[in-house]
Design an enzyme around this catalytic site. Structure first.
Site, PDB file in Angstrom:
ATOM      1  N   ASP A 102      -1.049 -42.446 -22.824  1.00  0.00           N
ATOM      2  CA  ASP A 102      -0.801 -42.738 -23.853  1.00  0.00           C
ATOM      3  C   ASP A 102      -1.896 -42.023 -24.865  1.00  0.00           C
ATOM      4  OD1 ASP A 102      -1.105 -45.682 -26.120  1.00  0.00           O
ATOM      5  OD2 ASP A 102      -0.861 -43.557 -26.623  1.00  0.00           O
ATOM      6  N   LYS A 106      -0.727 -39.452 -34.205  1.00  0.00           N
ATOM      7  CA  LYS A 106      -2.104 -38.707 -35.244  1.00  0.00           C
ATOM      8  C   LYS A 106      -1.966 -37.403 -35.397  1.00  0.00           C
ATOM      9  CE  LYS A 106      -3.972 -43.158 -33.444  1.00  0.00           C
ATOM     10  NZ  LYS A 106      -4.348 -44.022 -34.636  1.00  0.00           N
ATOM     11  N   TYR A 152      -4.535 -50.482 -26.513  1.00  0.00           N
ATOM     12  CA  TYR A 152      -3.517 -50.692 -27.429  1.00  0.00           C
ATOM     13  C   TYR A 152      -2.533 -49.581 -27.472  1.00  0.00           C
ATOM     14  CZ  TYR A 152      -1.302 -51.452 -32.198  1.00  0.00           C
ATOM     15  OH  TYR A 152      -0.432 -51.523 -33.186  1.00  0.00           O
TER      16      TYR A 152
END
Ligand code: KE4
Length: 430
Positions: free
Chosen positions: A239, A267, A144
């Site tokens: 990613d 994050k 994702y």
């Protein structure tokens, strides 16, 4: 029975917010029951509106690697706040955070801050297409990369949990150039790149998958992607929104020794405030406006408060021994969960990479989206509820990660393993 304060809060939220939540996985649909509403965080714990205290392993889905309200973070953001919240003009803090990131991940010679991981990946994809003059993108099922139209194809995380391999509202024209391969399947990606490679702008991958549950790369998988991209003239995009500063100071690229052309981050680099970033080889990043023709912009990009939060977080993480302690905590949790599951005859696969881990309720090995999807998600739901009742807050989905941080002390991990033992025993008796 009277409603709890969380239940009343959820009812009120549903009256004004879609689904009562601002991100789907928070609604507990994959595990049953209703979400607890959090009043505050404190170190390794969160406290809900009804005063229940939980040892927190969601950590806001990764950013809170230092635990909640860390003194250095509170001080840094409070100090920055007194000087204003945002200017829409450059500040030196942005340079300091960028320099820290480049020091940790030298492949990121230049970067651009944005406000989320999604913005980072959508920008990286646009840039890769511009730099190569190609349109095709390869992603891996179960990975994702945020809710980017072109990448919301067989996504992991929420979409996988809800069993909707791609979202309505994404025109077929937008995903027509997105190819999907299987994680850890080297022959498969070799065949795909043999056929399409000359038209592939970028291969984007989670170097440790964290959105189908945690699935580490098998030996040879990441080096194969590097080789195949070099052969095809495609860009390799890591990613690292989840793995960056999570699986090591140098991220997954440092842990596994594979250098991507572009990296996306999020994050941890914001420490809990909205920050994303994309960056990589200087000649690629020089294509980004205003130096180059590839347009990307953002009102709050590099926001001073978010930069202060991220900088304070990275400063604490840069201390000697921080990642050794995180790795030891992750390993201790993983080994304890394996022992408990074995003791009670519960079929499970526990995966751990640094301070991210997860327990699959699966019979056989889990190495990709197919084997992850074969997990017993109903059993995970019962385990989740058992742990919540015992004061441990896990991700409300089998296809997420458990994040341990620097604030989790030995006694927190011991208490977690006691709760796991009781919850797994309950499962085996069911
Ligand atoms: P955001 O846009 O949510 O900041 O980042 C998107 C993203 C990109 N890349 C990876 C590897 C990610 O894990 C994410 C977001 N992760 C999910 C948790 N699996 C965020 C939680 C949520 O969606 O509520």
């Amino acid at each position: 029975m009277a409603l709890t304060r969380s239940q009343r809060a959820f009812e009120a939220a549903r009256g004004v917010i879609a689904g009562g939540v601002n991100s789907p996985v928070r609604a507990f649909k994959a595990v049953g029951g209703q979400p607890v509403f959090i009043a505050r965080g404190q170190g390794p714990c969160v406290i809900d509106l009804d005063g229940n205290r939980y040892i927190d392993y969601v950590a806001s889905w990764g950013p809170l690697i230092l635990g909640h309200a860390h003194p250095a973070v509170v001080e840094a953001v409070s100090r920055a706040l007194r000087d204003g919240t945002s200017f829409g003009a450059p500040t030196e803090r942005e340079t300091h955070v960028a320099a820290r990131i480049r020091e940790a991940m030298p492949s990121i010679e230049r970067l651009r801050f944005v406000n989320s991981g999604t913005e980072a990946t959508l920008s990286a994809i646009r840039l890769a297409r511009a730099f190569t003059g190609r349109d095709r993108i390869v992603k891996f099922a179960g990975c994702y990369h945020g809710h980017v139209d072109a990448l919301l194809v067989q996504a992991g995380s929420g979409a996988m949990t809800f069993g909707r391999p791609s979202s309505p509202g994404v025109p077929a024209s937008v995903t027509a150039d997105t190819l999907v391969a299987r994680y850890n399947d080297v022959p498969g990606i070799e065949a795909l790149m043999a056929e399409h490679g000359r038209r592939v702008a970028a291969v984007i991958v989670e170097p440790v998958a964290g959105n189908m549950g945690v699935v580490p790369p098998e030996a040879g998988f990441l080096p194969a992607l590097r080789r195949l991209c070099d052969e095809a003239g495609s860009l390799l995009v890591f990613d690292e929104v989840m793995t960056g500063f999570r699986v090591g100071w140098g991220g997954a690229q440092g842990r596994y020794g594979v250098r991507p052309d572009l990296t996306t981050l999020g994050k941890v680099i914001g420490g809990g405030m909205p920050v994303g970033a994309y960056g990589g080889r200087r000649e690629i990043m020089e294509q980004v406006s205003p130096d180059g023709p590839v347009y990307q912009a953002g009102t709050l990009s590099g926001n001073p408060l978010a930069m202060a939060c991220g900088l304070a977080t990275l400063e604490v993480l840069s201390a000697p021994g921080a990642y050794e302690r995180l790795e030891a905590s992750g390993r201790r949790l993983a080994e304890g969960l394996r022992e408990a599951a074995s003791r009670h005859g519960v079929a499970s696969q526990v995966h751990q990479a640094g301070s991210m881990l997860c327990a699959f309720f699966a019979e056989g090995p889990v190495r990709d989206d197919v084997t992850a999807s074969a997990s017993d998600t109903a059993r995970y739901g019962r385990y989740f509820q058992g742990m919540l009742r015992r004061g441990v807050y896990l991700a409300p989905s089998q296809f997420e990660a458990m994040f341990v941080g620097t604030a989790h002390e030995d006694e927190d991990i011991a208490a977690t393993l006691v709760a796991a033992d009781e919850s797994l025993k309950e499962l085996s008796a069911a």
